[in-house]
Each structure stands twice: as structure tokens, then as C-alpha cells.
Design a protein around this motif. Structure first.
Motif, PDB file in Angstrom:
ATOM      1  N   LYS A 174       0.831  -1.194   0.000  1.00 23.17           N
ATOM      2  CA  LYS A 174       0.000   0.000   0.000  1.00 23.17           C
ATOM      3  C   LYS A 174       0.871   1.252   0.000  1.00 23.17           C
ATOM      4  O   LYS A 174       1.856   1.338   0.738  1.00 23.17           O
ATOM      5  CB  LYS A 174      -0.914   0.018   1.223  1.00 23.17           C
ATOM      6  N   GLN A 175       0.520   2.246  -0.836  1.00 23.04           N
ATOM      7  CA  GLN A 175       1.267   3.490  -0.929  1.00 23.04           C
ATOM      8  C   GLN A 175       0.331   4.686  -0.769  1.00 23.04           C
ATOM      9  O   GLN A 175      -0.859   4.603  -1.053  1.00 23.04           O
ATOM     10  CB  GLN A 175       1.985   3.592  -2.278  1.00 23.04           C
ATOM     11  N   TYR A 176       0.921   5.809  -0.323  1.00 22.37           N
ATOM     12  CA  TYR A 176       0.179   7.056  -0.216  1.00 22.37           C
ATOM     13  C   TYR A 176       0.864   8.117  -1.076  1.00 22.37           C
ATOM     14  O   TYR A 176       2.096   8.148  -1.182  1.00 22.37           O
ATOM     15  CB  TYR A 176       0.145   7.535   1.238  1.00 22.37           C
ATOM     16  N   LYS A 177       0.071   8.992  -1.695  1.00 24.25           N
ATOM     17  CA  LYS A 177       0.611  10.097  -2.499  1.00 24.25           C
ATOM     18  C   LYS A 177       0.826  11.290  -1.578  1.00 24.25           C
ATOM     19  O   LYS A 177      -0.135  11.942  -1.154  1.00 24.25           O
ATOM     20  CB  LYS A 177      -0.349  10.447  -3.628  1.00 24.25           C
ATOM     21  N   LYS A 190       4.792   8.826  -4.336  1.00 19.94           N
ATOM     22  CA  LYS A 190       4.124   7.746  -3.613  1.00 19.94           C
ATOM     23  C   LYS A 190       5.094   7.150  -2.599  1.00 19.94           C
ATOM     24  O   LYS A 190       6.278   6.983  -2.890  1.00 19.94           O
ATOM     25  CB  LYS A 190       3.655   6.666  -4.585  1.00 19.94           C
ATOM     26  N   ALA A 262      -1.458  15.039   1.709  1.00 26.59           N
ATOM     27  CA  ALA A 262      -1.698  13.823   0.927  1.00 26.59           C
ATOM     28  C   ALA A 262      -2.778  14.084  -0.110  1.00 26.59           C
ATOM     29  O   ALA A 262      -3.671  14.914   0.090  1.00 26.59           O
ATOM     30  CB  ALA A 262      -2.113  12.670   1.830  1.00 26.59           C
ATOM     31  N   LYS A 263      -2.683  13.364  -1.227  1.00 26.38           N
ATOM     32  CA  LYS A 263      -3.717  13.451  -2.255  1.00 26.38           C
ATOM     33  C   LYS A 263      -4.972  12.690  -1.824  1.00 26.38           C
ATOM     34  O   LYS A 263      -6.086  13.060  -2.186  1.00 26.38           O
ATOM     35  CB  LYS A 263      -3.188  12.888  -3.586  1.00 26.38           C
ATOM     36  N   GLU A 264      -4.776  11.626  -1.069  1.00 23.07           N
ATOM     37  CA  GLU A 264      -5.915  10.845  -0.577  1.00 23.07           C
ATOM     38  C   GLU A 264      -6.737  11.674   0.423  1.00 23.07           C
ATOM     39  O   GLU A 264      -6.206  12.551   1.117  1.00 23.07           O
ATOM     40  CB  GLU A 264      -5.447   9.555   0.102  1.00 23.07           C
ATOM     41  N   LYS A 265      -8.015  11.367   0.513  1.00 27.13           N
ATOM     42  CA  LYS A 265      -8.907  12.137   1.376  1.00 27.13           C
ATOM     43  C   LYS A 265      -8.582  11.926   2.844  1.00 27.13           C
ATOM     44  O   LYS A 265      -8.586  12.869   3.636  1.00 27.13           O
ATOM     45  CB  LYS A 265     -10.364  11.746   1.100  1.00 27.13           C
ATOM     46  N   THR A 266      -8.308  10.674   3.229  1.00 30.19           N
ATOM     47  CA  THR A 266      -8.033  10.371   4.636  1.00 30.19           C
ATOM     48  C   THR A 266      -6.747   9.566   4.764  1.00 30.19           C
ATOM     49  O   THR A 266      -6.661   8.433   4.275  1.00 30.19           O
ATOM     50  CB  THR A 266      -9.189   9.564   5.262  1.00 30.19           C
ATOM     51  N   VAL A 267      -5.756  10.157   5.391  1.00 28.48           N
ATOM     52  CA  VAL A 267      -4.506   9.456   5.690  1.00 28.48           C
ATOM     53  C   VAL A 267      -4.210   9.660   7.167  1.00 28.48           C
ATOM     54  O   VAL A 267      -4.052  10.797   7.637  1.00 28.48           O
ATOM     55  CB  VAL A 267      -3.326   9.980   4.836  1.00 28.48           C
ATOM     56  N   ASP A 278      -5.367  13.388  11.200  1.00 29.30           N
ATOM     57  CA  ASP A 278      -5.156  12.976   9.816  1.00 29.30           C
ATOM     58  C   ASP A 278      -4.419  14.093   9.070  1.00 29.30           C
ATOM     59  O   ASP A 278      -4.439  15.258   9.489  1.00 29.30           O
ATOM     60  CB  ASP A 278      -6.501  12.710   9.127  1.00 29.30           C
TER      61      ASP A 278
END
Length: 302
Positions: A174-177, A190, A262-267, A278
Motif C-alpha cells: 500500500k502506498q500514499y501520495k 508515492k 496527501a492526495k488521498e482524502k483520509t490518511v 489525519d
């Protein structure tokens, strides 16, 4: 010395109150020079009540009984007054990385003596938005590993429990932007893991980053864009020796201020093992903001 002793008296923590009472008795045996006042500190106790107790007794020292998470919680309660207080630790957790890193004895009786006879050592702490940070802030693999590792596993297997979960989650890839701005440096991409440390311990390992010192005024930022299982096994000896910064593909840099989006909504993030805000977050180092009571030999060997 006027001491407020913080202990967690919730379920599973009853031994902390007993330790607090033993420490109070120890202080009383030393004569009238020192006084110790006991104060329960847990999620059910309003932090304002804890601060009122400190004000009422005009304390100059806070002693916290417990592990890294309990220390984090105690310091958070007094975050506006940390520059005015001395901090003593009576270890009571399953790992006690923070206490070990400072050379504080793990045995209660030796820790008692250290509080009254130890020397003052200034060390750094961090702020993650409005949360105190003493050790680590993690996103990705380490954060997910900490969340997935139960208290029972930590008690039974110690650091090996973290390693087991870490490898399991590594397989999922799993990766996060992320966008990271560290002082004047900007990193985008990422990442499977981002961890920021303030000393050489993290994730249950006492020797995680040999370059990080608790009083250097810096966050040590470790980014892992991608690491497959074979590479992890290949570089495991290097990681175990605290040389994670030397692992190829690891991004490593230091900074006094860090901003993360982060590009993701919830990190999610975890600070000192506990859930915190978050993303996005803003971080800064408070250089030499904590005055810790440590053994004289630990101060000399720092």
C-alpha cells in the motif's frame, strides 16, 4: 523539589497506582526536602484537573509512571508549561524506548533514586499540529503496523511482534501520495512508509536510526517509496544496526519544520504510538524544550 506523580489507574494499570504510592513513601523517607503528591491521569480524568493539582501544590517536577504512550499523554497535559518543569520517568510500559534512550533505569527502585539524585538534561520535543511528540510520527507501514499490533502481542513478543506485522503489511504494497516540505526541501511522490524520529528508537526498536539524537534540534525524516520483500531481507542487517538511512531507495533528510499533505482524502498519522490528526499536518521542533532527570553517567555518555 515538589513533585506531582501521574499514574494511570484504569483497568490493567492498577500496578501504576501501587508504584506511585511506593514512590511517595520513598520520597517521604528522604526527609522534608522533597514532597510528592499523587494524581490519577487517564482518559477519564480532565487534563484541567491535573493542571489544577499541579498549581495547587506549586510543583516544579512532573513524574510520569508508564511507557511511551503514557509519557506522551502526560506531557501533552502540560504542553503550555513544559519550559517551567523538570520531568522524571518511572518506566512501566512494555518497551520503554524513551526511558531506555535516556539511560533511565527500568527497575522502579532505581528509577525512584534517579528522580531525586539524577542530573538535568535538556532534550527536544516536537509539535504535530497541537500534539506533543517525544519520539516518532508515522504514516503508512509503521503507523499501520502499530495500529495492527495488539497489546498482548507486544507483551508476549516485544519488537518481534512489530516485525511480524510489518512484513505482513509490506506484502500488501500500500502506498500514499504525499507532499513533504522539510525546511526548504520539497518531496512529492508515492510512499509506503514515512516516519519522522527524534531519537534512535522507533516502532519497538531501540536502534532504528543511529544518526538521530534527542537534543540535535532536528526531525529525522525517513521516506520509503517502495521496498519489495527480497530487498527488505537483503538490507535487514543494515536496518537492525540503525542504518536505515543507508538503504538504497530510502529518502532521508533532516529539518526543524515539516509540512505534510496527501492526495488521498483520509490518511492517518500516529504520534508516539497513539492516533493523531489525519493529514495535513504541520510539525516543528522545540529545541531543548524538555528538562529530563537522568542518571549522571547517562548525561556524561550522551
Amino acid at each position: 523539589m515538589k513533585i506531582l506523580v501521574l499514574y494511570n489507574d484504569t483497568a490493567g494499570k492498577s500496578e501504576a497506582k501501587e508504584t506511585a504510592e511506593k514512590f511517595q513513601a520513598y520520597v517521604n523517607e528522604q526527609g522534608d526536602e522533597h514532597q510528592a503528591f499523587l494524581q490519577a491521569s487517564n482518559p477519564d480524568v480532565d487534563p484541567k484537573d491535573v493542571r489544577e493539582a499541579a498549581k495547587k501544590h506549586a510543583v516544579d517536577t512532573i513524574v510520569i509512571i508508564g511507557g511511551d504512550g503514557t509519557i506522551h499523554h502526560g506531557l501533552q497535559t502540560f504542553k503550555e508549561k513544559l519550559d517551567e518543569l523538570k520531568i522524571g520517568i518511572i518506566p512501566g510500559g512494555t518497551v520503554n524506548n524513551f526511558a531506555r534512550m535516556l539511560g533511565i533505569p527500568v527497575k522502579p527502585e532505581e528509577a525512584f533514586e534517579n528522580i531525586l539524585t539524577g542530573v538535568e538534561r535538556p532534550i527536544d520535543y516536537g509539535m504535530v499540529n497541537d500534539q506533543v511528540m517525544i519520539s516518532t510520527m508515522t504514516i503508512g507501514l509503521l503507523a499501520d503496523t502499530a495500529a495492527a499490533t495488539s497489546q498482548e502481542e507486544k507483551q508476549q513478543y516485544g519488537p518481534l511482534a512489530f516485525m511480524k506485522r510489518f512484513i505482513h503489511l509490506l506484502i500488501k504494497k500500500k502506498q500514499y501520495k504525499l507532499e513533504v516540505i522539510a525546511d526548504e526541501r520539497k518531496w512529492q511522490g508515492k510512499s509506503q512508509l514515512l516516519t519522522i524520529v527524534m531519537s534512535n528508537s522507533a516502532g519497538g526498536f531501540k536502534n532504528f536510526d543511529e544518526e538521530a539524537k534527542p537534543d540535535d534540534g532536528l526531525f529525522h525524516v525517513i521516506l520509503l517509496p517502495k521496498l519489495n520483500i527480497l530487498r527488505f531481507i537483503l538490507y535487514l542487517p543494515r536496518i537492525i544496526r540503525g542504518r536505515i538511512a543507508k538503504v538504497p531507495s530510502v529518502e532521508y533528510f533532516t529539518a526543524a519544520k515539516v509540512s505534510i499533505k496527501a492526495k488521498e482524502k483520509t490518511v492517518h498519522t500516529r504520534t508516539d504510538g497513539d492516533p493523531t490528526d489525519d493529514l495535513p499536518i504541520e510539525m516543528k521542533v522545540i529545541k531543548h524544550g524538555l528538562t529530563m532527570l537522568v542518571p549522571e553517567e547517562a548525561q556524561e555518555s550522551k
